[in-house]
Design an enzyme around this catalytic site. Structure first.
Site, PDB file in Angstrom:
ATOM      1  CB  SER A  44     -12.014   4.930   6.988  1.00  0.00           C
ATOM      2  OG  SER A  44     -11.242   3.768   6.845  1.00  0.00           O
ATOM      3  CG  ASP A  62      -4.644   4.964   3.716  1.00  0.00           C
ATOM      4  OD1 ASP A  62      -4.892   3.775   3.455  1.00  0.00           O
ATOM      5  OD2 ASP A  62      -5.204   5.923   3.152  1.00  0.00           O
ATOM      6  CB  SER A 122     -15.246   5.816   4.314  1.00  0.00           C
ATOM      7  OG  SER A 122     -13.951   6.197   3.878  1.00  0.00           O
ATOM      8  CE  LYS A 165      -3.225   3.505  -5.130  1.00  0.00           C
ATOM      9  NZ  LYS A 165      -4.127   4.363  -5.904  1.00  0.00           N
ATOM     10  NE  ARG A 188      -9.238  -1.250  -4.129  1.00  0.00           N
ATOM     11  CZ  ARG A 188      -8.792  -0.058  -3.756  1.00  0.00           C
ATOM     12  NH1 ARG A 188      -7.785   0.512  -4.408  1.00  0.00           N
ATOM     13  NH2 ARG A 188      -9.341   0.574  -2.743  1.00  0.00           N
TER      14      ARG A 188
END
Length: 431
Positions: A192, A309, A165, A410, A120
């Protein structure tokens, strides 16, 4: 671990929503940034929140915990000088702490998940920190990232908001502690925005003053502030509960999920309205969402940026709706633990769903009769993918085998236990 999710026609019972991961990680951080002792009631236990616990401890916070609460004595703006921090696979924790690590002389965030978080990008925050006089070493914006800080300076700061964000939230946590006043300008779009609302809410609770423009694109932050040691109560989590609600929506069900505040600022609260728009019979009163479904849904069009999400769980529900559903403004899903558009839709197709993708859209041609299933699924190490595909497996003719299902921990370690407690047929097997 793999999860064998079998067809489950009927779900019934009630569960307490797990505590919010987003609020827990934020409360842990502001407690660490306070000089004094704070208490957090009902904190979430997940890989993300545990990563924040571990890292603030490494940075010098004293952390004590029992079954009900966690008590933290913070380090203020003087974290302990450490050479390495390991955030595991927690992207938000990494990004929040990159700014806090700027108070340390030399910290390396290690890369323990090269196939997930290690892929990422974090360029946007790196560029903002460089504007503040911080030197960083990185792998084209990716982990491992070394921050050579010590004396970050305020002033005018720009940050891009069109990927995540979390970069802006990171700066909002750190800049009140600087000697100088700061002014943050958000470039491009801000994804977001509702999650920025959560950050601002938590900062205000900690006694921090932030002057935000109405569109959340400009901020003035007085320097020389101090976080106050406080007591906080963590509310129930909508993102994880969205998958439970979707599971109830696509089956014959009578399911209650408790501890979901009706006035919550969690954007994923919108999943309740999405399911209502899909013609699911549900009520939301006194913190309880009650789903009484016959498994019949209708398609709709939804702006996914309001409930990032929960999008995958709602897509899973739309797989069984009558008609074509469209989830738009969701490009930021591509920059999560995996590409939650391409990777997720590829797995849905394996299960028998009829789905299409655009750069920032997911299009679902519903199959009210159900999908065939009977295949093995790659979860791409992503907790949201695991939960959403479990919903699909419940309504498939032959079930689904989801590999690497332990990564659900997670955000929601009890997910499969909760599903089974309301009647879902799930078997967990060690690979």
């Amino acid at each position: 671990m793999k999860a064998i999710v079998k067809p489950s026609n009927q779900l019934q019972g009630e569960i307490n929503a797990l505590s919010s991961k987003n609020y827990t990680t934020r409360y842990l951080l502001i407690a660490a940034l306070a000089e004094g002792t704070s208490t957090i009631y009902y904190p979430a236990h997940s890989e993300d929140s545990d990563a924040m616990r571990r890292c603030i401890r490494d940075l010098g916070a004293i952390v004590e915990e029992d079954e009900e609460k966690i008590v933290i004595t913070g380090f203020g703006k003087h974290p302990k000088h450490v050479s390495e921090l390991n955030v595991g696979n927690a992207g938000a924790v990494l990004r929040f702490l990159m700014s806090i690590a700027a108070f340390c002389p030399d910290v390396t965030f290690v890369n323990t998940y090269p196939q997930s978080l290690g892929k990422r990008p974090h360029h946007d925050l790196i560029q903002s920190l460089e504007q503040m006089g911080i030197q960083l070493q990185h792998q084209d914006g990716r982990l491992p990232i070394t921050i050579k800080g010590g004396k970050p300076r305020g002033g005018k700061i720009q940050v891009s908001g069109n990927v995540s964000s979390q970069f802006l939230s990171s700066l909002l946590f750190m800049t009140p502690l600087l000697e100088e006043d700061s002014e943050i300008e958000v470039l491009h779009d801000l994804k977001s925005k509702v999650i920025i609302g959560q950050t601002l809410e938590v900062l205000e609770q900690a006694g921090i003053i932030i002057h935000a423009s109405e569109d959340l694109m400009h901020y003035k932050i007085p320097g020389r502030q101090a976080y106050q040691a406080k007591e906080y109560v963590v509310q129930g989590d909508y993102p994880g509960s969205a998958a439970i609600l979707a599971a109830a929506a696509v089956t014959n069900s009578d399911v209650k999920v408790l501890r979901l505040e009706t006035d919550s600022k969690q954007g994923e609260k919108a999943c309740v309205d999405v399911l209502k728009a899909m013609n699911v019979n549900l009520t939301h009163e006194n913190g309880t969402v009650h789903v009484q479904s016959n498994g019949t849904l209708k398609a709709g069009e939804f702006d996914g940026d309001h409930f990032t999400d929960a999008v995958l769980a709602m897509v899973a529900a739309a797989v069984f709706a009558e008609g074509t559903s469209r989830f738009y403004n969701v490009e930021n899903l591509r920059y999560k633990e995996c590409d939650r558009i391409t990777d997720f839709l590829n797995e849905l197709r394996k299960a028998g769903a009829d789905v299409e993708e655009r750069q920032s859209e997911i299009i679902v041609h519903g199959r009210p009769q159900g999908v065939e299933g009977g295949v093995e699924i790659n979860a791409h190490f992503d907790h949201r993918v695991i939960m959403a595909l479990s919903v699909v497996g419940l309504r498939s003719a032959q079930g689904l085998v989801i590999h690497d299902a332990h990564h659900v921990a997670k955000s929601y370690p009890q997910f499969f236990d909760h599903l089974k407690s309301i009647g879902a047929h799930v078997e967990l097997v060690e690979d």
